[in-house]
Each structure stands twice: as structure tokens, then as C-alpha cells.
Design an enzyme around this catalytic site. Structure first.
Site, mmCIF file in Angstrom:
data_model
loop_
_atom_site.group_PDB
_atom_site.id
_atom_site.type_symbol
_atom_site.label_atom_id
_atom_site.label_comp_id
_atom_site.label_asym_id
_atom_site.label_seq_id
_atom_site.Cartn_x
_atom_site.Cartn_y
_atom_site.Cartn_z
ATOM 1 N N GLU A 1 -2.521 -44.331 11.459
ATOM 2 C CA GLU A 1 -1.187 -43.922 10.705
ATOM 3 C C GLU A 1 -0.270 -44.935 11.139
ATOM 4 O OE1 GLU A 1 1.098 -40.655 11.534
ATOM 5 O OE2 GLU A 1 1.135 -40.086 9.314
ATOM 6 N N GLU B 1 0.873 -29.269 11.838
ATOM 7 C CA GLU B 1 0.667 -30.329 10.597
ATOM 8 C C GLU B 1 0.934 -31.693 11.169
ATOM 9 O OE1 GLU B 1 -0.317 -29.982 7.921
ATOM 10 O OE2 GLU B 1 -0.546 -27.927 7.719
ATOM 11 N N CYS C 1 4.073 -37.998 5.830
ATOM 12 C CA CYS C 1 2.768 -37.686 6.326
ATOM 13 C C CYS C 1 1.727 -37.776 5.082
ATOM 14 C CB CYS C 1 2.735 -36.433 6.665
ATOM 15 S SG CYS C 1 3.365 -35.075 5.654
ATOM 16 N N LYS D 1 13.655 -26.615 17.512
ATOM 17 C CA LYS D 1 14.082 -27.779 18.175
ATOM 18 C C LYS D 1 13.799 -29.024 17.156
ATOM 19 C CE LYS D 1 12.044 -31.376 19.868
ATOM 20 N NZ LYS D 1 12.908 -32.483 19.955
HETATM 21 P P1 NAD Z 1 6.298 -36.756 17.100
HETATM 22 O O1 NAD Z 1 4.958 -36.274 17.225
HETATM 23 O O2 NAD Z 1 6.641 -37.860 17.850
HETATM 24 O O3 NAD Z 1 7.471 -35.833 17.263
HETATM 25 C C1 NAD Z 1 7.432 -34.581 16.517
HETATM 26 C C2 NAD Z 1 8.362 -33.519 17.419
HETATM 27 O O4 NAD Z 1 7.682 -33.386 18.643
HETATM 28 C C3 NAD Z 1 9.680 -34.010 17.753
HETATM 29 O O5 NAD Z 1 10.818 -32.986 17.858
HETATM 30 C C4 NAD Z 1 9.474 -34.468 19.414
HETATM 31 O O6 NAD Z 1 10.606 -34.104 19.953
HETATM 32 C C5 NAD Z 1 8.419 -33.180 19.636
HETATM 33 N N1 NAD Z 1 7.642 -33.773 21.055
HETATM 34 C C6 NAD Z 1 7.614 -34.710 21.508
HETATM 35 N N2 NAD Z 1 6.730 -34.589 22.539
HETATM 36 C C7 NAD Z 1 6.664 -33.332 22.979
HETATM 37 C C8 NAD Z 1 6.142 -32.531 23.960
HETATM 38 N N3 NAD Z 1 5.547 -33.179 24.983
HETATM 39 N N4 NAD Z 1 6.343 -31.176 23.931
HETATM 40 C C9 NAD Z 1 6.733 -30.537 22.700
HETATM 41 N N5 NAD Z 1 7.277 -31.255 21.834
HETATM 42 C C10 NAD Z 1 7.444 -32.725 21.860
HETATM 43 O O7 NAD Z 1 6.413 -37.018 15.451
HETATM 44 P P2 NAD Z 1 7.477 -37.967 14.647
HETATM 45 O O8 NAD Z 1 7.447 -39.209 15.027
HETATM 46 O O9 NAD Z 1 8.937 -37.082 14.911
HETATM 47 O O10 NAD Z 1 7.157 -37.773 13.155
HETATM 48 C C11 NAD Z 1 6.237 -38.539 12.682
HETATM 49 C C12 NAD Z 1 4.829 -37.825 12.548
HETATM 50 O O11 NAD Z 1 4.988 -36.481 11.889
HETATM 51 C C13 NAD Z 1 3.790 -38.644 11.663
HETATM 52 O O12 NAD Z 1 2.472 -38.617 12.505
HETATM 53 C C14 NAD Z 1 3.655 -37.663 10.382
HETATM 54 O O13 NAD Z 1 2.363 -37.880 9.714
HETATM 55 C C15 NAD Z 1 3.796 -36.624 10.877
HETATM 56 N N6 NAD Z 1 4.223 -35.348 9.831
HETATM 57 C C16 NAD Z 1 3.450 -34.611 9.475
HETATM 58 C C17 NAD Z 1 3.738 -33.785 8.311
HETATM 59 C C18 NAD Z 1 2.786 -32.610 7.886
HETATM 60 O O14 NAD Z 1 2.958 -31.688 7.279
HETATM 61 N N7 NAD Z 1 1.225 -32.807 8.176
HETATM 62 C C19 NAD Z 1 5.157 -33.841 7.777
HETATM 63 C C20 NAD Z 1 5.909 -34.832 8.097
HETATM 64 C C21 NAD Z 1 5.604 -35.680 9.386
#
Ligand code: NAD
Length: 481
Positions: free
Chosen positions: A383, A250, A284, A173
Site C-alpha cells: 500500500e 480496519e 483505504c 484518540k
Molecule cells: P497508522 O496506523 O499510522 O495510525 C492509525 C492510528 O493508530 C493513529 O491514531 C495513530 O496515532 C495510532 N497508533 C500508532 N501507533 C500506535 C500504537 N503503538 N498503539 C496504539 N495506537 C497507535 O495509520 P494512518 O497513517 O493514520 O492511516 C492510514 C492507514 O489507515 C492506511 O493504511 C489506510 O489504508 C488505513 N485506513 C483503513 C481504513 C479501513 O476502513 N480499512 C480506512 C481508512 C484508513
């Protein structure tokens, strides 16, 4: 309107009841396409197909999986310009960054193609006479993958490639904002010859598609990358639910870059500007806290400000653009809110932070540099995930290290110094999963472990051969000869 791009379930491209437009953040009038938004029933169908495909797929000769992954890598490399353009168009990072990310995805598939034939076990003598003990690794089964928008092809690649390499089936997804790269990647994978059911794509909302993956009893493991709040929800549902899934999370960062008096100023400025602002600060691993000792502070701030003045913020696909737009309106609002919070907390906005007009309507933000920040301010603790960094002035190395480690996160931590003593001490004492010396906190290799500590990560590392810790499970067998 273009025809909706469909989900891929049980070996077929399948239409969904709903669709949503994929909008270019450099030009909101440009719609990349309409993409399917799947339902819980679509997830159920994908999981059932993955479960049915698993017994045969998990027993394929590793070399057969090697051939498929190698074919995927070759097509990604051959189409890197086109795929990079698609990625930059839907996410907003510059074309050079988009092509770089696509190349990395190809390298990841190439790496895991070779890993298929390297999955060694162990044979040990038993403590009992005449008995032998063997330790082997087996795939997990059906793996649910939930990914963020900021690396639309590299993060899916570093989850899908090891999952398939070690014989698992996948239900993927992607993030709602970047389904184009996900769709293109899955198309490449399925044409490379994976059997029906092994690779499934269900695009759609986190609260619907993601949630069903977490709740589904036939999903054995969840690999998630995203924000801390969503990560917490993923953990609660995946572990607290019926099946007690294996999980890997992550999440976010608030990564420090320490700049010491003895740093090479030119290297420190490049390292800070690259780490804090490239990819629009939407990494991130971005350096959002610049922790600078007194003796170099004013020269560093002046040089970073000069460098920022020379950066071109414009359409991601335009030649000469250094910084693309923010990914969407919601993220832009968040960035602007934090810029206001920083001001109201008493930090000084030394550069940028204004919205910019460009030829087309997009989410353009001048990179923002705060000075006179303290580590207790919200802009230093939370963040932001945009092109916003805060300089924190400190007395000496000891205070710099203490401030660097004083954060709920622990992903990447950097230092600019010419002192071997301080570099060595920092590598040992930085409380982060990754440490950089005279290099940006963002920007990592594909063949070594990636991940953090504290609030940034949970579970085994991603990437490199360490990925097998998550994507396989160990079995111990005893034989009386
Ligand atoms: P997000 O948490 O909003 O969404 C991530 C994913 O989770 C999306 O696909 C979203 O649709 C899904 N999601 C949302 N609600 C959910 C639920 N209730 N159940 C299951 N899935 C759900 O994050 P984002 O805005 O897409 O990405 C940015 C974040 O990602 C930042 O915090 C960034 O630091 C982090 N990030 C971390 C890494 C790492 O490797 N540590 C790498 C890239 C991004």
C-alpha cells in the site's frame, strides 16, 4: 499562537502538559491551531470517568440516546460547510470532498439515532419442558477508539455513533494530523447532552495515548482503523494483555479495478480516475491496481492519461481544485519513494509523479500513472496510500480475476464490464469484503456493512445495523415458568 485546543475528560475540557500545531498541508505557513497532546495519565482519567459513567448510561432509555444522536446529526448538517472547510484545511482533501465527508458523518449519526430503538432480541422455546430462552444484546462497557487521518470526521462518526447508540462509553484518540475535526465533533456531541464521562477525547501520540488505551485493564474493547503494521501491534497488545479485549481492526488495501475489453470506456476511465486519485489517492479503498485486458489496454491508458492532464492539483480550499495536496511530508516522502521503486522495478511512469509548485508551500504531487507493471512488483503489492496507480496488462477475464485476488489485502475490488456473465462471476469470486461493478472501488453507502478480508480487516464489520455485532454483546437467559 492560538490557545491550545484541549482534551475532554470526565465532562470537562482539560489542558495537557504538551501541545502540537495542526498544519495545513495546502499551505504550511497556515496553522489551524495548537492541540493538546495527552499523556498516559490523561487516558487513565478518561477511562476512570467512562467506567464510572457506564452503569447509568447503559441503562438510559434508548429514546434518550436517540434524542442526543439526532441533535448531533442536526448540528453537523447545519454546520457542514464550516466543518467541511476545517476538515479540508487540516487534511487536504478538496472542499467538496470535505463537505461530503461531513454530510456523511451527519447521516451516520441520524442512522444510529434510529438504531437505538431497533435493538431487538429473540425469544425461543427451550429444549426443556416449561423453560423459555431469551437472547438479548447488551453494551460492552468502555470502548477505546483509535482512528487514522484520512477520514477525520466520518471514521470517528462511524465508531462513536454506534458505541453511544447501544449504551457504551467512549475514549476517543484521533490521529495526530487531524485533531481539529475530532475536537469539533466531540464538542457537538457533549453539547447535545451526553452525561459527564460518557464521551472522552484524548488527543496525542499513538505510542503514548493509543498504547495506554491498549494496555488499560478497564478498556473492554478497541475499535481501530489504520495501517496493517499498527493494526498488528494493536491486536497483539489488546489480546495478549491483561484483559483480552474485544477488537475490530480496519486496515490497508491494494484494491484492484479490472477493466475488460467490453467495458464502456468512458465509465471505465471515470471509475479508475475517481477511485485511484480522488482524495489524493489517500483512501483505504483506492484503486491502486488497474488490471486491464489487452483489447482495451492502449485506449484505456491513453484516455486516463488525457483525463489526468485535465485535473487541477492545488490548494484544497480553492475553487476548481480537483486534487488537494498529500497530507504531510512523511506521506509525500513515502509516495516519492514508491515512484522511484516503480521505476527501478521496470514499470513505465506514463504520467505525473513530479512535485508541483503552487502559490503557497504545500505537499503537491502530480498524480502518477505507471504502465507495464506486473503484479509481483512492490508498487502492486504494498500500500502506497497516495495518488499513484499501476496498470497491469492481462490476457483475459480469467487472468484478470486471478491477478485481482493475488494480494495480501481484501478490502474492495471492482470491475468495469458490460457483460452480465463476467459481472456476476466477479461478484461471486472476488476475494474482498466489498465488490463494485462499474463503480469506483472507493465510495460507499453509510447504511450497509463496510470492511474487508485477509490482511485488510479483522473482526466484525463496521456501519449499518451490522455494527451491533461489535458494539454489543449477546446474553442468553433461561426462565422456568
Ligand atoms: P497508522 O496506523 O499510522 O495510525 C492509525 C492510528 O493508530 C493513529 O491514531 C495513530 O496515532 C495510532 N497508533 C500508532 N501507533 C500506535 C500504537 N503503538 N498503539 C496504539 N495506537 C497507535 O495509520 P494512518 O497513517 O493514520 O492511516 C492510514 C492507514 O489507515 C492506511 O493504511 C489506510 O489504508 C488505513 N485506513 C483503513 C481504513 C479501513 O476502513 N480499512 C480506512 C481508512 C484508513
Amino acid at each position: 499562537m492560538t490557545a491550545p485546543f484541549r482534551n475532554f475528560i470526565a465532562g470537562e475540557w482539560v489542558a495537557a502538559a504538551e501541545a502540537a500545531p495542526n498544519v495545513n498541508p495546502s499551505n504550511v505557513a497556515d496553522v489551524v491551531g495548537d492541540f493538546a497532546r495527552g499523556s498516559a495519565a490523561d487516558v487513565d482519567a478518561a477511562v476512570a470517568a467512562a467506567k464510572a459513567a457506564f452503569p447509568a448510561w447503559s441503562r438510559t432509555v434508548p429514546y434518550a440516546r436517540h434524542e442526543i444522536l439526532k441533535t448531533v446529526a442536526a448540528e453537523i448538517f447545519a454546520r457542514k460547510e464550516e466543518l467541511g472547510r476545517l476538515l479540508s484545511r487540516e487534511e487536504g482533501k478538496t472542499l467538496a470532498e470535505g463537505i461530503g465527508e461531513v454530510t456523511r458523518a451527519g447521516q451516520i449519526f441520524e442512522f444510529f439515532a434510529a438504531e437505538t430503538v431497533r435493538l431487538a432480541g429473540e425469544t425461543l422455546p427451550s429444549v426443556r419442558p416449561g423453560v423459555g430462552a431469551e437472547v438479548t444484546r447488551e453494551p460492552l462497557g468502555v470502548i477505546g477508539m483509535i482512528t487514522p487521518w484520512n477520514f477525520p470526521i466520518a471514521i470517528p462518526a462511524w465508531k462513536i455513533a454506534p458505541a453511544l447508540a447501544y449504551g457504551n462509553c467512549v475514549v476517543f484518540k484521533p490521529a495526530e494530523l487531524v485533531p481539529g475535526s475530532a475536537h469539533a465533533l466531540v464538542d457537538i456531541i457533549v453539547r447535545a447532552g451526553v452525561p459527564a464521562g460518557v464521551m472522552n477525547l484524548v488527543m496525542g501520540k499513538g505510542s503514548v495515548v493509543g498504547q495506554r488505551l491498549l494496555d488499560h485493564p478497564d478498556v473492554h474493547a478497541i475499535t481501530f482503523t489504520g495501517s496493517v503494521p499498527t493494526g498488528r501491534r494493536v491486536a497483539a497488545a489488546a489480546i495478549g494483555g491483561e484483559t483480552m479485549k474485544k477488537i475490530q481492526l480496519e486496515m490497508g488495501g491494494k484494491n484492484p479495478l479490472v477493466v475488460l475489453d467490453d467495458a464502456d470506456l468512458a465509465i471505465a476511465v471515470e471509475t479508475a480516475v475517481n477511485g485511484a486519485y480522488f482524495s489524493t489517492g489517500q483512501r483505504c479503498t483506492a484503486s491502486s491496481r488497474l488490471i486491464v485486458t489487452e483489447g482495451i489496454h492502449d485506449r484505456f491508458v491513453a484516455a486516463v492519461t488525457e483525463r489526468l492532464k485535465g485535473l487541477v492539483v492545488d490548494d484544497a480550499l480553492k475553487a476548481g481544485t480537483h486534487i488537494g495536496p498529500v497530507v504531510d511530508e512523511g506521506q509525500l516522502d513515502q509516495d516519492m519513494r514508491y515512484i522511484e521503486i516503480g521505476r527501478s522495478e521496470g514499470a513505465r511512469l506514463a504520467f505525473g509523479g513530479e512535485l508541483l509548485d503552487r502559490d503557497a508551500e504545500g505537499f503537491y504531487l502530480q498524480p502518477a500513472l505507471f504502465t507495464e507493471a506486473t503484479n509481483s512488483m512492490r508498487i502492486a503489492r504494498e500500500e502506497i496510500f497516495g495518488p499513484v496507480a499501476a496498470v497491469i496488462r492481462v490476457k483475459d477475464y480469467d487472468e484478470a480475476l486471478a491477478v485481482a485476488n493475488d494480494t495480501p489485502f481484501g478490502l474492495s475490488s471492482g470491475i468495469c464490464t458490460t457483460s452480465l456473465k463476467h459481472a456476476t462471476h466477479f461478484k461471486r469470486n472476488a476475494d474482498a469484503g466489498m465488490v463494485m461493478v462499474n463503480l469506483p472501488t472507493a465510495g460507499v453507502d453509510f447504511h450497509v456493512p463496510f470492511g474487508g478480508r485477509k490482511g485488510s480487516s479483522y473482526g466484525p464489520r463496521e456501519q449499518g445495523s451490522y455494527a451491533r455485532e461489535f458494539f454489543t454483546q449477546v446474553k442468553t437467559a433461561y426462565t422456568l415458568a
